[in-house]
Design an enzyme around this catalytic site. Structure first.
Site, PDB file in Angstrom:
ATOM      1  CD  GLU A  18       3.392  -4.534   5.795  1.00 38.81           C
ATOM      2  OE1 GLU A  18       2.264  -4.262   5.732  1.00 38.81           O
ATOM      3  OE2 GLU A  18       4.180  -3.792   5.657  1.00 38.81           O
ATOM      4  NE  ARG A  20      10.584   0.430  -3.422  1.00 36.81           N
ATOM      5  CZ  ARG A  20      10.811  -0.151  -4.479  1.00 36.81           C
ATOM      6  NH1 ARG A  20      10.985   0.607  -5.502  1.00 36.81           N
ATOM      7  NH2 ARG A  20      10.854  -1.542  -4.402  1.00 36.81           N
ATOM      8  CG  ASN A  75       9.767   2.648   5.920  1.00 36.35           C
ATOM      9  OD1 ASN A  75      10.334   2.944   4.668  1.00 36.35           O
ATOM     10  ND2 ASN A  75       8.567   3.511   6.002  1.00 36.35           N
ATOM     11  NE  ARG A 125       1.505 -13.690   9.956  1.00 34.82           N
ATOM     12  CZ  ARG A 125       1.966 -12.500   9.316  1.00 34.82           C
ATOM     13  NH1 ARG A 125       3.314 -11.897   9.283  1.00 34.82           N
ATOM     14  NH2 ARG A 125       1.064 -11.819   8.606  1.00 34.82           N
ATOM     15  CG  ASP A 147       5.912  -1.921   9.902  1.00 35.65           C
ATOM     16  OD1 ASP A 147       4.986  -2.595   9.338  1.00 35.65           O
ATOM     17  OD2 ASP A 147       6.027  -0.859   9.540  1.00 35.65           O
ATOM     18  CG  HIS A 185       6.302   1.998   2.059  1.00 40.49           C
ATOM     19  ND1 HIS A 185       5.750   2.957   1.276  1.00 40.49           N
ATOM     20  CD2 HIS A 185       5.531   1.090   2.702  1.00 40.49           C
ATOM     21  CE1 HIS A 185       4.453   2.536   1.261  1.00 40.49           C
ATOM     22  NE2 HIS A 185       4.376   1.190   2.277  1.00 40.49           N
ATOM     23  NE  ARG A 202       4.469  -7.561   9.640  1.00 42.99           N
ATOM     24  CZ  ARG A 202       4.258  -6.284   9.490  1.00 42.99           C
ATOM     25  NH1 ARG A 202       5.128  -5.389  10.239  1.00 42.99           N
ATOM     26  NH2 ARG A 202       3.465  -5.728   8.851  1.00 42.99           N
ATOM     27  CG  ASP A 247      10.792   7.293   4.418  1.00 42.90           C
ATOM     28  OD1 ASP A 247      10.062   6.066   4.545  1.00 42.90           O
ATOM     29  OD2 ASP A 247      11.235   7.320   3.228  1.00 42.90           O
ATOM     30  CG  ASN A 260      -2.326  -8.516   8.421  1.00 47.75           C
ATOM     31  OD1 ASN A 260      -3.166  -7.961   8.132  1.00 47.75           O
ATOM     32  ND2 ASN A 260      -1.052  -7.770   7.976  1.00 47.75           N
TER      33      ASN A 260
END
Ligand code: AAO
Length: 496
Positions: A233, A157, A100, A337, A196, A200, A194, A166, A298
């Site tokens: 995520e 986003r 991201n 998990r 992250d 976003h 995964r 970003d 987590n």
């Protein structure tokens, strides 16, 4: 995709947070493979910013500088060796992919592979990315450039998450750089990612990146045309504009309500009781099990980051934690998990931990190895929850009962529950302030079983409690609330 590409008969993964690649390789061979674990989520393998204030926090791993595979977990050859050896042991590797953003917007210097970068100039020459590869005032509507309102999907986003530069995944150049990084990992034999901070990124941009990914490597034992596993995520507690379901088309989504609600249930707060979890999962308004990832805690919410709040269960409340893990691993919902942590001293002030930044056990910033004591527990500050007998035996339980449904639900209307998984397994939990004493149907064939919570089956004997299932399939149970682990679990492979 939603399928983790596990090798046959395996059904759970573990997050070996901040472990070194050489230790993970050893753990696959000496413990995870033999004990039926399906895969490992590893910390981000790509070069990150070196943060010295505070000193080398765990979260520096979430500030990419380049996609060179050099971090305090190890270098590219160590990573390559780990993936090969874990696959050979039947254990898959999932990479925590930070796509991201790059570093915080004001850091500069050299990363963990020595690559220079300058965030204020939006310059990451080792990729390379330059100013036009990031979102800016033309795409992010806030004055500050940061996310100010989570109810506005455009801000979430296109603006900066906690001041992290970003990336603009709308640009094909950026998509290609990200896909090249992920494809390199696929080439080395990883089974998936995964992703992250998925909330976003626009779901369509994510899809465009995923569409560029190669099939998994046949050379590393995957079936032809297998696609990389994806878990995104997305923190969605049901109170924001963005929902996890927007991302199902790309892969699974983290179900943060799972651990949060279960924390309340086991702590008996907000009027919650164990008897209420009879329909846990979809029945509680969570995502469909085949699109979600379930976990008790987590790496963020065990230290007050992310979401879930103070009721999240962790190794610090071991008795409740083991009960919640046992429930999760026995319950037919989602992909599961298990968390594996390191210890740090908390310093609570006004409800938050001033030490929430502390990195892995280290000497001068070099991560210490995971040492193993003769009794199988870990040293050097590594908690190794996944090695706790009560947890690793329930990982095995989940493998044994796979394919069965939940039957024979029993509860005392309060905090004592029991249920079976078809005719393969049975779990009873007593979270009451008094003993559980009842005759309960198990669905299992008559005989003697080893309780895999209090012990292990060794040959034809049991190092813990022996449980007798009578001819009609019932057990006469008594579980004191003062036991170290007030629960009992038996399954087909633990028959004596
Ligand atoms: C560090 C420093 C910052 C500094 C920054 C840049 O700590 O002070 O500004 O560098 O220099 C991790 C750490 C960060 C760290 C970062 C980079 O946690 O502290 O920043 O590395 O080094 C959001 C995201 C979610 C994210 C989570 C932490 O949506 O994606 O924040 N998790 C991942 C990783 C995480 C990592 C990053 C992303 C970044 O797992 O380890 O950060 O790579 C609401 C929103 C959530 C939002 C939270 C927290 O949640 O819904 O989306 O998560 O706020 O901002 C109730 C609400 C719930 C709410 C929650 C918390 O529960 O119901 O909705 O409260 O307010």
């Amino acid at each position: 995709q939603w399928d983790p590409n596990f090798s046959t008969g395996r059904h759970s993964m573990v997050h070996l947070f901040e472990w070194k690649w050489v230790d993970i390789a050893l753990e696959c061979e000496r413990f995870l493979g033999p004990n039926g674990f399906g895969g490992v989520q590893v910390s981000p393998p790509n070069e990150n910013a070196i943060i010295t204030s505070p000193f080398r926090p765990w979260w520096e791993r979430y500030q990419p500088v380049s996609y060179h595979l050099v971090t305090r977990s190890g270098n590219e050859s160590e990573f390559t060796d780990m993936v090969r050896r874990c696959n050979a042991a039947g254990v898959r590797i999932y990479v925590d992919a930070i796509i991201n953003h790059m570093t915080g917007n004001s850091v500069q210097g050299a990363g963990t592979d020595g690559s220079s970068f300058d965030a204020s100039a939006k310059s990451y020459p080792a990729v390379p990315y330059g100013p036009t590869d990031f979102n800016d005032a033309t795409t992010c509507p806030t004055q500050s450039g940061s996310i100010e309102d989570y109810q506005d999907p455009i801000q979430v986003r296109n603006c900066q998450l906690s001041g992290l530069l970003d990336l603009n995944q709308g640009k094909d150049y950026v998509r290609q750089k990200l896909a090249d990084y992920l494809n390199k990992l696929i080439g080395l034999g990883v089974a998936g990612f995964r992703i992250d901070a998925s909330k976003h990124m626009w779901p369509a941009d994510m899809k465009a990146i995923l569409d560029k990914l190669d099939n998994l490597s046949v050379q590393h034992g995957f079936t032809a045309n297998a696609r990389p596993f994806v878990v995104q995520e997305v923190i969605d507690l049901g109170n924001e504009a963005i929902t996890g379901s927007e991302y199902f088309g790309n892969g699974r989504v983290t179900e943060f309500r799972y651990g949060m609600n279960l924390g309340e249930v086991f702590r008996k707060v907000n009027n919650q009781k164990l008897s209420f979890i009879k329909n846990y999962g979809e029945g509680w308004g969570m995502y469909a099990g085949n699109t979600s990832l379930a976990f008790i805690d987590n790496h963020d919410n065990q230290r007050g980051h992310g979401a879930g709040g103070a009721n999240i269960l962790t190794f610090r409340v071991a008795k409740l934690y083991k009960m919640a893990q046992a429930f999760m691993l026995a319950w037919p919902y989602a992909l599961t998990r298990v968390m594996s942590s390191y210890y740090w001293d908390q310093n609570m002030e006004g409800g938050s931990d001033k030490n929430d930044w502390i990195g892995p056990p280290n000497q001068d910033g070099n991560t210490l190895p995971v040492t193993i004591f003769p009794n199988g527990t870990c040293g050097n500050g590594w908690m190794c929850e996944h090695r706790w007998r009560q947890i690793s035996n329930m990982v095995k339980f989940r493998n044994v009962v796979e394919g069965t449904t939940m039957t024979n639900w029993w509860d005392n209307t309060e905090n004592q529950i029991a249920f079976s998984r078809g005719n393969k397994g049975f779990l009873a939990i007593n979270n009451e302030d008094r003993a559980l004493s009842a005759t309960i149907a198990t669905g299992l064939p008559a005989g003697q079983y080893c309780d895999v919570i209090s012990g292990n089956k060794e040959g034809s004997s049991c190092t813990g409690k022996t449980i007798t299932v009578s001819a009609d399939g019932s057990v006469n149970l008594s579980i004191s609330n003062t036991e170290e682990d007030p629960m009992v679990a038996i399954h087909a492979d633990a028959k004596l």
